[in-house]
Design an enzyme around this catalytic site. Structure first.
Site, PDB file in Angstrom:
ATOM      1  N   MET A  30     -43.469  39.198  86.626  1.00  0.00           N
ATOM      2  CA  MET A  30     -42.584  40.265  86.821  1.00  0.00           C
ATOM      3  C   MET A  30     -43.570  41.397  87.703  1.00  0.00           C
ATOM      4  SD  MET A  30     -39.680  40.438  83.869  1.00  0.00           S
ATOM      5  CE  MET A  30     -40.846  41.461  82.836  1.00  0.00           C
ATOM      6  N   GLY A  31     -44.847  40.878  88.215  1.00  0.00           N
ATOM      7  CA  GLY A  31     -45.501  41.853  89.065  1.00  0.00           C
ATOM      8  C   GLY A  31     -46.570  42.829  88.279  1.00  0.00           C
ATOM      9  N   TYR A  32     -46.648  43.711  89.130  1.00  0.00           N
ATOM     10  CA  TYR A  32     -47.772  44.779  88.434  1.00  0.00           C
ATOM     11  C   TYR A  32     -48.796  43.922  87.702  1.00  0.00           C
ATOM     12  CZ  TYR A  32     -49.051  49.492  88.052  1.00  0.00           C
ATOM     13  OH  TYR A  32     -49.718  50.581  88.398  1.00  0.00           O
ATOM     14  N   LEU A  33     -49.373  43.315  88.607  1.00  0.00           N
ATOM     15  CA  LEU A  33     -50.377  42.251  87.949  1.00  0.00           C
ATOM     16  C   LEU A  33     -51.712  42.718  87.464  1.00  0.00           C
ATOM     17  CD1 LEU A  33     -50.278  39.662  91.006  1.00  0.00           C
ATOM     18  CD2 LEU A  33     -48.922  39.772  89.028  1.00  0.00           C
ATOM     19  N   GLU A  35     -55.477  41.765  85.250  1.00  0.00           N
ATOM     20  CA  GLU A  35     -56.505  40.816  84.959  1.00  0.00           C
ATOM     21  C   GLU A  35     -55.903  39.299  84.345  1.00  0.00           C
ATOM     22  OE1 GLU A  35     -59.566  39.969  85.672  1.00  0.00           O
ATOM     23  OE2 GLU A  35     -59.657  41.493  86.949  1.00  0.00           O
ATOM     24  N   HIS A  37     -52.846  37.954  84.266  1.00  0.00           N
ATOM     25  CA  HIS A  37     -52.332  37.227  85.270  1.00  0.00           C
ATOM     26  C   HIS A  37     -53.321  36.710  86.269  1.00  0.00           C
ATOM     27  CE1 HIS A  37     -49.018  40.486  84.925  1.00  0.00           C
ATOM     28  NE2 HIS A  37     -48.317  39.425  84.549  1.00  0.00           N
ATOM     29  N   MET A 148     -50.782  33.650  76.354  1.00  0.00           N
ATOM     30  CA  MET A 148     -50.224  33.514  74.929  1.00  0.00           C
ATOM     31  C   MET A 148     -50.159  34.834  74.177  1.00  0.00           C
ATOM     32  SD  MET A 148     -50.067  30.652  74.106  1.00  0.00           S
ATOM     33  CE  MET A 148     -49.903  30.792  72.229  1.00  0.00           C
ATOM     34  N   GLN A 153     -42.725  33.802  73.707  1.00  0.00           N
ATOM     35  CA  GLN A 153     -42.186  33.219  74.989  1.00  0.00           C
ATOM     36  C   GLN A 153     -42.545  31.918  75.225  1.00  0.00           C
ATOM     37  OE1 GLN A 153     -41.398  35.414  78.690  1.00  0.00           O
ATOM     38  NE2 GLN A 153     -43.556  34.762  78.938  1.00  0.00           N
ATOM     39  N   ARG A 187     -47.578  46.960  80.842  1.00  0.00           N
ATOM     40  CA  ARG A 187     -46.998  48.003  80.048  1.00  0.00           C
ATOM     41  C   ARG A 187     -47.925  49.024  79.917  1.00  0.00           C
ATOM     42  NH1 ARG A 187     -42.642  44.319  78.594  1.00  0.00           N
ATOM     43  NH2 ARG A 187     -40.645  45.159  79.627  1.00  0.00           N
TER      44      ARG A 187
HETATM   45  O1  PAF Z   1     -43.662  37.178  80.927  1.00  0.00           O
HETATM   46  C1  PAF Z   1     -42.976  37.457  82.153  1.00  0.00           C
HETATM   47  O2  PAF Z   1     -43.485  38.306  83.013  1.00  0.00           O
HETATM   48  C2  PAF Z   1     -41.552  37.258  82.078  1.00  0.00           C
HETATM   49  O3  PAF Z   1     -40.900  37.171  80.912  1.00  0.00           O
HETATM   50  C3  PAF Z   1     -41.283  36.007  82.950  1.00  0.00           C
HETATM   51  C4  PAF Z   1     -41.910  34.639  82.338  1.00  0.00           C
HETATM   52  C5  PAF Z   1     -41.855  36.218  84.360  1.00  0.00           C
HETATM   53  C6  PAF Z   1     -39.719  35.548  83.347  1.00  0.00           C
HETATM   54  O4  PAF Z   1     -39.025  36.603  83.819  1.00  0.00           O
END
Ligand code: PAF
Length: 294
Positions: A30-33, A35, A37, A148, A153, A187
């Site tokens: 969902m962006g705002y990458l 480390e 990501h 993880m 999720q 966050r």
């Molecule tokens: O983990 C996230 O950032 C979100 O839940 C995902 C997997 C991109 C789905 O919107």
């Protein structure tokens, strides 16, 4: 790095890559990458030919009182970071392209959601499962990489691809942490200075819980974790749980894999963290203690 906005163009391009025999690695975000990501992108790069990163703040997975509107966004920064980490394609669809109108069909998650975040974030995992079903169909990846830190999720997405026979391998990658142990998260920027200091106690509580469980058996370990977090943070403790993984049920002696998970709500940020332990035998007179931490 190519930037693609249209779902149709994305689908066509990926079909071409697949026909050319390329393997596709996918990192949905969902962006705002951060480390965390970037490490997923790097791992994908080692295992696949073409790396697709998606940025889409999915409205379907936010509750009415959650932070959809103020979720941190910075496209130019994300573009630079994704490219530097080795992404080949950045897929950033608009909401109106992903959901042109109210969906006729959405995915409803039946199991693995009655605990942890699913218990209070009603409908959150339905939204995650729905958007990922769409993204998997658009990108058709061979492998998809998830952190993880969001273990619930990963448990849900693994169930999704098994139940719907989606041909993608789900790879759960190790949680990336700051030097003091705080799990990386988009966050974390919401934390004030004092909360940021306190936040390291989430990981501390998880480490201590393993000792408490081994030494004193399972009885009151969750209570001890709650007490520890209440004493060491100003946030409100949402849950401290020890469950089987990936089913997320109360553990029995035969469960080989356990998750220790915590969630604390600070002023503007709700933080989660977990560790997953394999082969932890709860101490009894006749049993040996062993465990290995991921
Ligand atoms: O983990 C996230 O950032 C979100 O839940 C995902 C997997 C991109 C789905 O919107």
């Amino acid at each position: 790095m190519k930037i693609v906005k249209s779902t149709q163009v994305m689908q066509k391009e990926m079909n071409l890559e697949k026909t050319a025999g390329k393997t596709i690695g996918f990192v949905p975000t969902m962006g705002y990458l951060h480390e965390g990501h970037l490490s997923l992108i790097k791992q994908a790069k080692e295992e696949c030919d073409i790396i697709v990163v998606s940025i889409f703040v999915n409205p379907l997975q936010f509750g009415p009182n959650e932070d959809f509107d103020r979720y941190p966004r910075d496209f130019e920064r994300d573009k630079k970071l994704a490219e530097e980490a080795g992404a080949d394609v950045l897929f950033c669809p608009e909401t109106k392209d992903m959901y042109p109108e109210e969906p006729v069909v959405t995915v409803s998650v039946n199991r693995r959601v009655d605990a942890l975040c699913g218990k209070t974030r009603i409908g959150h995992f339905d939204g995650v499962a729905t958007v990922l079903t769409k993204l998997f169909n658009i990108v058709s990846p061979n492998k998809a990489f998830f952190g993880m830190k969001d273990a619930q999720q990963v448990a849900v997405v693994t169930g999704l691809v098994e139940d719907f026979n989606i041909q993608v391998e789900i790879i759960g990658c190790e949680t990336k942490r700051e030097a003091d142990g705080l799990a990386m998260s988009s966050r974390n920027v919401y934390l004030d200075e004092n909360e940021r200091k306190e936040a390291l106690h989430l990981f501390q509580s998880l480490s201590r819980a393993q000792d408490w469980l081994l030494k004193y058996d399972s009885g009151d370990t969750e209570q001890k974790m709650i007490k520890y977090l209440e004493e060491h943070t100003s946030g409100s403790v949402e849950y401290c749980k020890i469950l089987s993984y990936p089913e997320l049920l109360p553990p029995t002696k035969s469960d080989k894999r356990l998750i220790f998970a915590v969630s604390v709500k600070f002023n503007k940020a709700r933080l989660i963290d977990n560790v997953i332990i394999d082969n932890m035998f709860i101490k009894t007179e006749s049993e040996e203690e062993t465990c290995s931490v991921h």
